[in-house]
Design a protein around this motif. Structure first.
Motif, PDB file in Angstrom:
ATOM      1  N   ALA A 143       0.833  -1.205   0.000  1.00  0.00           N
ATOM      2  CA  ALA A 143       0.000   0.000   0.000  1.00  0.00           C
ATOM      3  C   ALA A 143       0.867   1.254   0.000  1.00  0.00           C
ATOM      4  O   ALA A 143       0.547   2.250  -0.660  1.00  0.00           O
ATOM      5  CB  ALA A 143      -0.922  -0.009   1.212  1.00  0.00           C
ATOM      6  N   SER A 144       1.967   1.213   0.735  1.00  0.00           N
ATOM      7  CA  SER A 144       2.880   2.354   0.763  1.00  0.00           C
ATOM      8  C   SER A 144       3.503   2.582  -0.607  1.00  0.00           C
ATOM      9  O   SER A 144       3.643   3.723  -1.065  1.00  0.00           O
ATOM     10  CB  SER A 144       3.975   2.118   1.803  1.00  0.00           C
ATOM     11  OG  SER A 144       4.934   3.143   1.773  1.00  0.00           O
ATOM     12  N   GLU A 145       3.857   1.486  -1.277  1.00  0.00           N
ATOM     13  CA  GLU A 145       4.454   1.597  -2.608  1.00  0.00           C
ATOM     14  C   GLU A 145       3.464   2.194  -3.608  1.00  0.00           C
ATOM     15  O   GLU A 145       3.824   3.035  -4.431  1.00  0.00           O
ATOM     16  CB  GLU A 145       4.907   0.216  -3.081  1.00  0.00           C
ATOM     17  CG  GLU A 145       5.566   0.224  -4.455  1.00  0.00           C
ATOM     18  CD  GLU A 145       6.022  -1.149  -4.883  1.00  0.00           C
ATOM     19  OE1 GLU A 145       5.874  -1.479  -6.084  1.00  0.00           O
ATOM     20  OE2 GLU A 145       6.538  -1.897  -4.025  1.00  0.00           O
ATOM     21  N   ILE A 146       2.199   1.772  -3.518  1.00  0.00           N
ATOM     22  CA  ILE A 146       1.168   2.306  -4.416  1.00  0.00           C
ATOM     23  C   ILE A 146       1.029   3.811  -4.238  1.00  0.00           C
ATOM     24  O   ILE A 146       0.829   4.564  -5.203  1.00  0.00           O
ATOM     25  CB  ILE A 146      -0.171   1.592  -4.178  1.00  0.00           C
ATOM     26  CG1 ILE A 146      -0.094   0.145  -4.673  1.00  0.00           C
ATOM     27  CG2 ILE A 146      -1.318   2.326  -4.880  1.00  0.00           C
ATOM     28  CD1 ILE A 146      -1.312  -0.692  -4.347  1.00  0.00           C
ATOM     29  N   SER A 147       1.155   4.275  -3.001  1.00  0.00           N
ATOM     30  CA  SER A 147       1.027   5.713  -2.741  1.00  0.00           C
ATOM     31  C   SER A 147       2.177   6.516  -3.340  1.00  0.00           C
ATOM     32  O   SER A 147       2.085   7.743  -3.453  1.00  0.00           O
ATOM     33  CB  SER A 147       0.946   5.974  -1.237  1.00  0.00           C
ATOM     34  OG  SER A 147       2.179   5.691  -0.601  1.00  0.00           O
ATOM     35  N   SER A 148       3.253   5.834  -3.722  1.00  0.00           N
ATOM     36  CA  SER A 148       4.408   6.533  -4.303  1.00  0.00           C
ATOM     37  C   SER A 148       4.434   6.444  -5.825  1.00  0.00           C
ATOM     38  O   SER A 148       5.381   6.909  -6.455  1.00  0.00           O
ATOM     39  CB  SER A 148       5.708   5.951  -3.736  1.00  0.00           C
ATOM     40  OG  SER A 148       5.896   4.615  -4.185  1.00  0.00           O
TER      41      SER A 148
END
Length: 446
Positions: A36-41
Protein backbone atom coordinates in the motif's frame (compact mmCIF):
# COMPACT_ATOMS: atom_id res chain seq x y z
CA UNK A 1 18.45 -31.67 -14.19
CA UNK A 2 20.28 -32.66 -10.99
CA UNK A 3 21.36 -29.11 -10.43
CA UNK A 4 17.75 -27.93 -10.76
CA UNK A 5 16.64 -30.50 -8.23
CA UNK A 6 19.38 -29.35 -5.87
CA UNK A 7 18.22 -25.73 -6.26
CA UNK A 8 14.61 -26.68 -5.59
CA UNK A 9 15.64 -28.63 -2.51
CA UNK A 10 17.73 -25.74 -1.25
CA UNK A 11 14.81 -23.36 -1.90
CA UNK A 12 12.48 -25.64 0.05
CA UNK A 13 14.90 -25.90 2.95
CA UNK A 14 15.33 -22.14 3.15
CA UNK A 15 11.55 -21.66 3.03
CA UNK A 16 11.10 -24.17 5.85
CA UNK A 17 13.79 -22.41 7.84
CA UNK A 18 11.98 -19.12 7.36
CA UNK A 19 8.71 -20.68 8.48
CA UNK A 20 10.32 -22.13 11.62
CA UNK A 21 11.99 -18.89 12.63
CA UNK A 22 9.57 -16.20 11.47
CA UNK A 23 5.82 -15.81 11.72
CA UNK A 24 4.36 -15.95 8.22
CA UNK A 25 1.47 -13.72 9.29
CA UNK A 26 3.87 -11.06 10.50
CA UNK A 27 5.65 -11.20 7.17
CA UNK A 28 2.37 -11.09 5.23
CA UNK A 29 1.08 -8.11 7.20
CA UNK A 30 4.36 -6.29 6.73
CA UNK A 31 4.27 -6.97 2.99
CA UNK A 32 0.67 -5.77 2.76
CA UNK A 33 1.54 -2.44 4.35
CA UNK A 34 4.62 -2.08 2.17
CA UNK A 35 2.50 -2.72 -0.93
CA UNK A 36 0.00 0.00 0.00
CA UNK A 37 2.88 2.35 0.76
CA UNK A 38 4.45 1.60 -2.61
CA UNK A 39 1.17 2.31 -4.42
CA UNK A 40 1.03 5.71 -2.74
CA UNK A 41 4.41 6.53 -4.30
CA UNK A 42 3.36 5.71 -7.87
CA UNK A 43 2.91 8.25 -10.62
CA UNK A 44 3.50 11.97 -10.81
CA UNK A 45 1.39 12.59 -7.73
CA UNK A 46 3.80 10.80 -5.39
CA UNK A 47 5.04 14.10 -3.95
CA UNK A 48 1.58 15.43 -3.16
CA UNK A 49 0.79 15.93 0.51
CA UNK A 50 -1.81 13.17 0.67
CA UNK A 51 0.48 10.62 -1.00
CA UNK A 52 3.35 11.49 1.32
CA UNK A 53 1.03 11.36 4.33
CA UNK A 54 -0.27 7.87 3.49
CA UNK A 55 3.19 6.56 2.65
CA UNK A 56 4.75 7.83 5.87
CA UNK A 57 1.84 6.57 7.96
CA UNK A 58 2.11 3.04 6.58
CA UNK A 59 5.91 2.95 6.76
CA UNK A 60 5.75 4.07 10.38
CA UNK A 61 3.19 1.39 11.17
CA UNK A 62 5.19 -1.38 9.47
CA UNK A 63 8.40 -0.40 11.25
CA UNK A 64 7.99 -2.67 14.32
CA UNK A 65 7.19 -5.66 12.12
CA UNK A 66 10.30 -5.12 10.03
CA UNK A 67 12.37 -4.98 13.22
CA UNK A 68 10.88 -8.27 14.43
CA UNK A 69 11.57 -10.00 11.12
CA UNK A 70 15.14 -8.71 11.02
CA UNK A 71 15.79 -9.69 14.64
CA UNK A 72 14.51 -13.22 14.11
CA UNK A 73 16.33 -13.94 10.86
CA UNK A 74 19.27 -11.70 10.04
CA UNK A 75 21.67 -13.18 12.60
CA UNK A 76 20.17 -16.64 13.19
CA UNK A 77 19.18 -17.56 9.64
CA UNK A 78 20.87 -15.21 7.15
CA UNK A 79 19.92 -17.48 4.22
CA UNK A 80 16.24 -17.34 5.14
CA UNK A 81 16.49 -13.58 5.63
CA UNK A 82 17.99 -13.16 2.15
CA UNK A 83 15.38 -15.51 0.66
CA UNK A 84 12.54 -13.47 2.15
CA UNK A 85 13.72 -10.21 0.62
CA UNK A 86 14.83 -11.59 -2.74
CA UNK A 87 12.11 -14.19 -3.38
CA UNK A 88 9.13 -14.09 -1.04
CA UNK A 89 8.67 -10.36 -0.54
CA UNK A 90 8.53 -9.40 -4.27
CA UNK A 91 6.20 -12.30 -5.06
CA UNK A 92 3.71 -11.39 -2.34
CA UNK A 93 3.86 -7.70 -3.25
CA UNK A 94 2.92 -8.62 -6.82
CA UNK A 95 -0.01 -10.66 -5.54
CA UNK A 96 -1.30 -7.78 -3.45
CA UNK A 97 -0.84 -5.27 -6.27
CA UNK A 98 -2.84 -7.49 -8.63
CA UNK A 99 -5.63 -7.66 -6.05
CA UNK A 100 -5.78 -3.91 -5.51
CA UNK A 101 -5.69 -3.20 -9.24
CA UNK A 102 -8.60 -5.58 -9.84
CA UNK A 103 -10.73 -4.05 -7.06
CA UNK A 104 -13.01 -1.22 -8.32
CA UNK A 105 -12.85 0.53 -4.95
CA UNK A 106 -9.17 1.31 -5.47
CA UNK A 107 -9.20 2.10 -9.18
CA UNK A 108 -8.46 5.79 -8.67
CA UNK A 109 -5.47 4.97 -6.47
CA UNK A 110 -3.95 2.22 -8.62
CA UNK A 111 -4.87 2.53 -12.29
CA UNK A 112 -4.33 6.28 -12.66
CA UNK A 113 -1.18 6.43 -10.58
CA UNK A 114 0.14 3.18 -11.98
CA UNK A 115 0.13 4.53 -15.51
CA UNK A 116 2.22 7.44 -14.40
CA UNK A 117 -0.54 9.90 -15.21
CA UNK A 118 -0.93 12.87 -12.92
CA UNK A 119 -4.05 12.53 -10.82
CA UNK A 120 -4.39 16.30 -10.70
CA UNK A 121 -6.18 17.92 -7.82
CA UNK A 122 -9.23 15.64 -7.95
CA UNK A 123 -10.40 14.16 -4.69
CA UNK A 124 -11.20 10.72 -6.12
CA UNK A 125 -7.58 9.58 -6.02
CA UNK A 126 -7.03 10.96 -2.53
CA UNK A 127 -10.15 9.30 -1.14
CA UNK A 128 -9.33 6.00 -2.87
CA UNK A 129 -5.78 6.06 -1.53
CA UNK A 130 -6.96 6.71 2.03
CA UNK A 131 -9.55 3.95 1.78
CA UNK A 132 -6.88 1.57 0.47
CA UNK A 133 -4.70 2.28 3.52
CA UNK A 134 -7.66 1.97 5.91
CA UNK A 135 -8.78 -1.27 4.25
CA UNK A 136 -5.33 -2.75 4.87
CA UNK A 137 -5.54 -1.76 8.53
CA UNK A 138 -9.08 -3.19 8.75
CA UNK A 139 -7.88 -6.54 7.43
CA UNK A 140 -5.01 -6.56 9.93
CA UNK A 141 -7.32 -5.59 12.79
CA UNK A 142 -9.55 -8.57 12.03
CA UNK A 143 -6.55 -10.88 12.43
CA UNK A 144 -6.02 -9.53 15.93
CA UNK A 145 -2.94 -9.24 18.18
CA UNK A 146 -2.97 -12.94 19.05
CA UNK A 147 -2.30 -14.08 15.49
CA UNK A 148 0.05 -11.22 14.63
CA UNK A 149 2.23 -11.22 17.69
CA UNK A 150 3.75 -7.75 17.93
CA UNK A 151 2.47 -5.57 20.78
CA UNK A 152 4.27 -2.40 19.66
CA UNK A 153 2.73 -2.72 16.21
CA UNK A 154 -0.83 -3.05 17.51
CA UNK A 155 -0.37 -0.23 20.02
CA UNK A 156 0.28 2.12 17.08
CA UNK A 157 -2.81 1.15 15.07
CA UNK A 158 -5.40 3.38 16.88
CA UNK A 159 -3.33 6.55 16.42
CA UNK A 160 -2.50 5.95 12.76
CA UNK A 161 -6.04 4.80 11.96
CA UNK A 162 -7.39 7.94 13.60
CA UNK A 163 -5.08 10.18 11.57
CA UNK A 164 -6.12 8.50 8.33
CA UNK A 165 -9.80 8.88 9.22
CA UNK A 166 -9.29 12.53 10.10
CA UNK A 167 -7.70 13.06 6.70
CA UNK A 168 -10.63 11.29 5.03
CA UNK A 169 -13.09 13.63 6.77
CA UNK A 170 -11.27 16.57 5.19
CA UNK A 171 -12.45 15.30 1.79
CA UNK A 172 -15.95 13.97 2.56
CA UNK A 173 -18.66 14.63 5.15
CA UNK A 174 -18.59 12.86 8.47
CA UNK A 175 -21.66 10.85 7.43
CA UNK A 176 -20.00 9.70 4.19
CA UNK A 177 -16.80 8.83 6.02
CA UNK A 178 -18.73 6.79 8.58
CA UNK A 179 -20.49 4.67 5.97
CA UNK A 180 -17.27 4.08 4.02
CA UNK A 181 -15.35 3.10 7.13
CA UNK A 182 -18.20 0.96 8.45
CA UNK A 183 -18.25 -0.98 5.16
CA UNK A 184 -14.63 -2.07 5.61
CA UNK A 185 -15.16 -3.15 9.21
CA UNK A 186 -13.82 -0.21 11.24
CA UNK A 187 -17.13 1.10 12.58
CA UNK A 188 -16.13 0.75 16.22
CA UNK A 189 -12.77 2.40 15.58
CA UNK A 190 -14.57 5.31 13.91
CA UNK A 191 -16.90 5.77 16.87
CA UNK A 192 -14.14 5.59 19.46
CA UNK A 193 -12.00 8.09 17.56
CA UNK A 194 -14.76 10.60 16.78
CA UNK A 195 -16.68 10.09 20.04
CA UNK A 196 -15.00 13.10 21.73
CA UNK A 197 -15.90 15.19 18.69
CA UNK A 198 -19.55 14.14 19.01
CA UNK A 199 -19.52 14.98 22.72
CA UNK A 200 -18.17 18.50 22.20
CA UNK A 201 -19.83 19.46 18.91
CA UNK A 202 -22.15 22.44 19.06
CA UNK A 203 -24.32 23.95 16.32
CA UNK A 204 -22.57 27.07 15.06
CA UNK A 205 -22.95 26.63 11.29
CA UNK A 206 -25.14 24.69 8.88
CA UNK A 207 -22.37 22.12 8.71
CA UNK A 208 -22.45 21.86 12.49
CA UNK A 209 -26.20 21.27 12.42
CA UNK A 210 -25.78 18.48 9.85
CA UNK A 211 -23.20 16.86 12.09
CA UNK A 212 -25.48 16.93 15.14
CA UNK A 213 -28.31 15.46 13.04
CA UNK A 214 -25.90 12.72 11.99
CA UNK A 215 -24.91 11.89 15.57
CA UNK A 216 -28.50 11.83 16.86
CA UNK A 217 -29.59 9.56 14.01
CA UNK A 218 -26.57 7.29 14.44
CA UNK A 219 -27.09 6.94 18.19
CA UNK A 220 -30.75 6.06 17.72
CA UNK A 221 -30.07 3.42 15.06
CA UNK A 222 -27.19 1.92 17.02
CA UNK A 223 -29.27 1.55 20.18
CA UNK A 224 -32.24 0.23 18.23
CA UNK A 225 -30.10 -2.52 16.69
CA UNK A 226 -28.68 -3.46 20.09
CA UNK A 227 -32.14 -3.65 21.64
CA UNK A 228 -33.36 -5.77 18.73
CA UNK A 229 -30.30 -8.03 18.99
CA UNK A 230 -30.93 -8.69 22.69
CA UNK A 231 -34.72 -8.88 22.15
CA UNK A 232 -35.34 -6.60 25.14
CA UNK A 233 -38.74 -5.72 23.68
CA UNK A 234 -39.82 -9.34 24.23
CA UNK A 235 -39.91 -8.69 27.98
CA UNK A 236 -42.71 -6.15 27.56
CA UNK A 237 -46.40 -6.89 27.12
CA UNK A 238 -47.92 -3.99 25.21
CA UNK A 239 -50.04 -3.17 22.19
CA UNK A 240 -47.22 -1.25 20.48
CA UNK A 241 -45.44 -2.75 17.50
CA UNK A 242 -41.90 -4.09 17.87
CA UNK A 243 -40.56 -1.15 15.85
CA UNK A 244 -42.22 1.38 18.18
CA UNK A 245 -40.93 -0.48 21.22
CA UNK A 246 -37.40 -0.54 19.85
CA UNK A 247 -37.48 3.18 19.11
CA UNK A 248 -38.87 3.96 22.54
CA UNK A 249 -36.32 1.86 24.32
CA UNK A 250 -33.53 3.32 22.18
CA UNK A 251 -34.38 6.91 23.16
CA UNK A 252 -34.96 6.08 26.81
CA UNK A 253 -31.74 4.05 26.70
CA UNK A 254 -29.72 7.01 25.50
CA UNK A 255 -30.90 9.08 28.47
CA UNK A 256 -30.07 6.20 30.80
CA UNK A 257 -26.49 6.31 29.49
CA UNK A 258 -26.42 10.10 29.87
CA UNK A 259 -27.80 9.89 33.41
CA UNK A 260 -25.38 7.24 34.58
CA UNK A 261 -22.45 9.07 33.04
CA UNK A 262 -23.64 12.22 34.83
CA UNK A 263 -23.70 10.30 38.12
CA UNK A 264 -20.14 9.11 37.55
CA UNK A 265 -18.97 12.61 36.65
CA UNK A 266 -20.53 14.16 39.75
CA UNK A 267 -19.08 11.42 41.96
CA UNK A 268 -15.63 11.90 40.40
CA UNK A 269 -15.91 15.60 41.27
CA UNK A 270 -16.68 14.98 44.93
CA UNK A 271 -20.49 14.96 44.85
CA UNK A 272 -21.09 11.67 46.62
CA UNK A 273 -24.62 12.76 47.43
CA UNK A 274 -26.23 15.42 45.25
CA UNK A 275 -29.20 17.29 46.65
CA UNK A 276 -32.42 18.12 44.91
CA UNK A 277 -33.36 19.11 42.32
CA UNK A 278 -30.38 17.80 40.32
CA UNK A 279 -30.53 14.40 42.00
CA UNK A 280 -34.17 14.10 41.02
CA UNK A 281 -33.44 15.08 37.45
CA UNK A 282 -30.62 12.55 37.11
CA UNK A 283 -32.81 9.83 38.59
CA UNK A 284 -35.49 10.70 36.08
CA UNK A 285 -33.04 10.40 33.18
CA UNK A 286 -32.05 6.96 34.41
CA UNK A 287 -35.43 5.62 35.50
CA UNK A 288 -37.95 7.53 33.39
CA UNK A 289 -38.54 4.56 31.09
CA UNK A 290 -40.10 2.63 33.98
CA UNK A 291 -42.92 5.18 34.15
CA UNK A 292 -43.97 4.27 30.62
CA UNK A 293 -43.02 0.59 30.70
CA UNK A 294 -43.50 -0.61 34.32
CA UNK A 295 -42.47 -4.15 33.35
CA UNK A 296 -38.92 -2.86 33.08
CA UNK A 297 -38.93 -2.44 36.88
CA UNK A 298 -38.08 -6.14 37.11
CA UNK A 299 -34.51 -6.27 38.37
CA UNK A 300 -33.30 -8.70 35.70
CA UNK A 301 -35.03 -6.87 32.85
CA UNK A 302 -33.79 -3.46 33.92
CA UNK A 303 -30.23 -4.62 34.52
CA UNK A 304 -30.06 -6.21 31.06
CA UNK A 305 -31.52 -3.07 29.49
CA UNK A 306 -29.03 -0.79 31.24
CA UNK A 307 -26.10 -3.06 30.47
CA UNK A 308 -26.96 -3.20 26.76
CA UNK A 309 -27.49 0.53 26.22
CA UNK A 310 -24.48 1.60 28.29
CA UNK A 311 -22.18 -0.85 26.53
CA UNK A 312 -23.36 0.49 23.17
CA UNK A 313 -22.67 4.06 24.26
CA UNK A 314 -19.20 3.54 25.72
CA UNK A 315 -17.61 5.31 22.76
CA UNK A 316 -19.34 8.62 23.60
CA UNK A 317 -17.60 10.44 26.50
CA UNK A 318 -20.29 12.83 27.68
CA UNK A 319 -17.85 14.32 30.19
CA UNK A 320 -14.06 14.74 30.12
CA UNK A 321 -12.39 11.81 31.81
CA UNK A 322 -15.58 9.74 31.96
CA UNK A 323 -15.14 7.22 29.18
CA UNK A 324 -17.33 4.32 30.27
CA UNK A 325 -20.91 4.42 31.48
CA UNK A 326 -21.26 0.66 31.72
CA UNK A 327 -18.72 0.01 34.45
CA UNK A 328 -19.93 2.51 37.02
CA UNK A 329 -20.72 1.16 40.45
CA UNK A 330 -20.62 2.60 43.94
CA UNK A 331 -17.19 2.38 45.43
CA UNK A 332 -15.44 1.94 42.10
CA UNK A 333 -15.55 5.46 40.71
CA UNK A 334 -12.42 7.54 41.23
CA UNK A 335 -13.48 10.31 43.58
CA UNK A 336 -11.97 13.73 44.21
CA UNK A 337 -10.58 14.29 47.67
CA UNK A 338 -11.68 17.36 49.58
CA UNK A 339 -14.74 19.52 48.91
CA UNK A 340 -16.76 18.97 45.72
CA UNK A 341 -15.80 20.85 42.58
CA UNK A 342 -18.47 23.52 42.13
CA UNK A 343 -17.70 23.90 38.42
CA UNK A 344 -18.95 20.36 37.80
CA UNK A 345 -22.58 21.47 38.17
CA UNK A 346 -22.54 24.01 35.29
CA UNK A 347 -20.84 21.36 33.17
CA UNK A 348 -23.62 18.89 33.97
CA UNK A 349 -26.26 21.45 33.07
CA UNK A 350 -24.51 22.30 29.82
CA UNK A 351 -24.08 18.68 28.72
CA UNK A 352 -27.59 17.57 29.65
CA UNK A 353 -29.15 20.68 28.12
CA UNK A 354 -27.25 20.14 24.86
CA UNK A 355 -28.25 16.51 24.40
CA UNK A 356 -31.88 17.01 25.44
CA UNK A 357 -32.23 19.92 23.02
CA UNK A 358 -30.48 17.97 20.26
CA UNK A 359 -32.85 15.02 20.55
CA UNK A 360 -35.94 17.19 20.77
CA UNK A 361 -34.89 19.28 17.78
CA UNK A 362 -33.27 16.71 15.49
CA UNK A 363 -34.78 13.32 16.29
CA UNK A 364 -37.33 12.41 13.64
CA UNK A 365 -38.65 9.71 15.94
CA UNK A 366 -39.90 12.34 18.38
CA UNK A 367 -41.74 14.40 15.77
CA UNK A 368 -44.97 12.41 16.09
CA UNK A 369 -46.02 11.77 19.74
CA UNK A 370 -48.39 9.04 18.60
CA UNK A 371 -45.48 6.94 17.34
CA UNK A 372 -43.35 6.66 20.45
CA UNK A 373 -44.00 7.16 24.14
CA UNK A 374 -40.59 8.78 24.47
CA UNK A 375 -42.08 11.80 22.68
CA UNK A 376 -44.27 12.26 25.74
CA UNK A 377 -41.29 12.17 28.10
CA UNK A 378 -42.55 15.56 29.31
CA UNK A 379 -40.52 15.90 32.47
CA UNK A 380 -37.29 15.81 30.47
CA UNK A 381 -38.65 18.52 28.14
CA UNK A 382 -39.75 20.70 31.07
CA UNK A 383 -36.45 20.15 32.81
CA UNK A 384 -34.58 21.27 29.71
CA UNK A 385 -36.08 24.75 30.06
CA UNK A 386 -35.35 24.82 33.77
CA UNK A 387 -31.77 23.73 33.13
CA UNK A 388 -31.34 26.68 30.75
CA UNK A 389 -32.62 29.05 33.43
CA UNK A 390 -30.35 27.49 36.01
CA UNK A 391 -27.33 27.50 33.71
CA UNK A 392 -27.82 31.12 32.63
CA UNK A 393 -28.31 32.22 36.21
CA UNK A 394 -24.98 30.78 37.23
CA UNK A 395 -22.93 31.86 34.23
CA UNK A 396 -24.26 35.44 34.10
CA UNK A 397 -23.89 36.24 37.79
CA UNK A 398 -20.81 37.65 39.48
CA UNK A 399 -18.70 36.08 42.15
CA UNK A 400 -17.19 32.66 42.66
CA UNK A 401 -19.13 29.41 42.62
CA UNK A 402 -18.82 27.30 45.75
CA UNK A 403 -20.53 24.35 47.38
CA UNK A 404 -22.27 24.35 50.74
CA UNK A 405 -22.83 21.14 52.69
CA UNK A 406 -26.30 20.78 54.16
CA UNK A 407 -27.14 19.12 57.42
CA UNK A 408 -28.45 16.05 55.57
CA UNK A 409 -25.06 15.47 53.98
CA UNK A 410 -26.08 16.74 50.54
CA UNK A 411 -24.56 19.72 48.73
CA UNK A 412 -26.10 22.84 47.25
CA UNK A 413 -24.45 25.18 44.78
CA UNK A 414 -23.92 28.77 45.98
CA UNK A 415 -22.17 31.90 44.76
CA UNK A 416 -19.90 33.99 46.94
CA UNK A 417 -20.23 37.68 46.14
CA UNK A 418 -16.97 39.40 45.35
CA UNK A 419 -18.22 42.71 46.86
CA UNK A 420 -17.20 42.68 50.54
CA UNK A 421 -20.39 44.53 51.51
CA UNK A 422 -22.33 41.52 50.33
CA UNK A 423 -20.00 38.89 51.74
CA UNK A 424 -22.56 36.12 52.04
CA UNK A 425 -23.58 32.89 50.38
CA UNK A 426 -26.70 33.14 48.23
CA UNK A 427 -28.20 29.77 47.17
CA UNK A 428 -29.45 29.42 43.62
CA UNK A 429 -32.85 27.76 43.35
CA UNK A 430 -33.69 25.42 40.55
CA UNK A 431 -37.49 25.12 40.37
CA UNK A 432 -37.82 21.52 39.26
CA UNK A 433 -38.78 18.58 41.39
CA UNK A 434 -40.47 15.22 41.11
CA UNK A 435 -43.56 14.45 43.13
CA UNK A 436 -43.43 11.57 45.59
CA UNK A 437 -45.35 9.16 43.34
CA UNK A 438 -42.84 9.58 40.53
CA UNK A 439 -39.88 9.34 42.89
CA UNK A 440 -41.20 6.05 44.27
CA UNK A 441 -41.43 4.62 40.76
CA UNK A 442 -37.86 5.68 40.00
CA UNK A 443 -36.22 3.30 42.44
CA UNK A 444 -33.77 1.66 40.12
CA UNK A 445 -31.08 -0.90 40.82
CA UNK A 446 -27.51 0.35 40.79
Amino acid sequence: MGRNNDNELEYANVAQSFQRNCDFLQASVYTLLQTASEISSWGEGRDRDINVFVQRSLLRLSGPLESVIREKLSTKQPEAYEWFWSEQFPAVVTTYVNYFESNPRFTAATVVSGKGVSSGSGNANDISLLMLALSCIAAITKLGPTKVSCSQFFSMIPDITGRLMEMLVSFVTLRQAYHSIKDIGLRREFLVHFGPRAATSRVKTDGGMEEVVFWVSLIQRQLQRAIDRERIWSRLTTCESIEVLERDLAIFGFFIALGRSTQSYLSANGFNVVGEPIEGFVRYLIGGSVLYYPQLSSISSYQLYVEVVCEEMEWLPFYPGITSTSKRSHGHTSKQEGPPNAEAIPQVLDVCSYWIQSFIKYSKWLENPSNVKAARHNKVVECMEEIKIRKNGMTEGSGELSVERNGSGTYSLTRKETDSSFDKLVPFHFHFDLNHDIRNKLSYPE
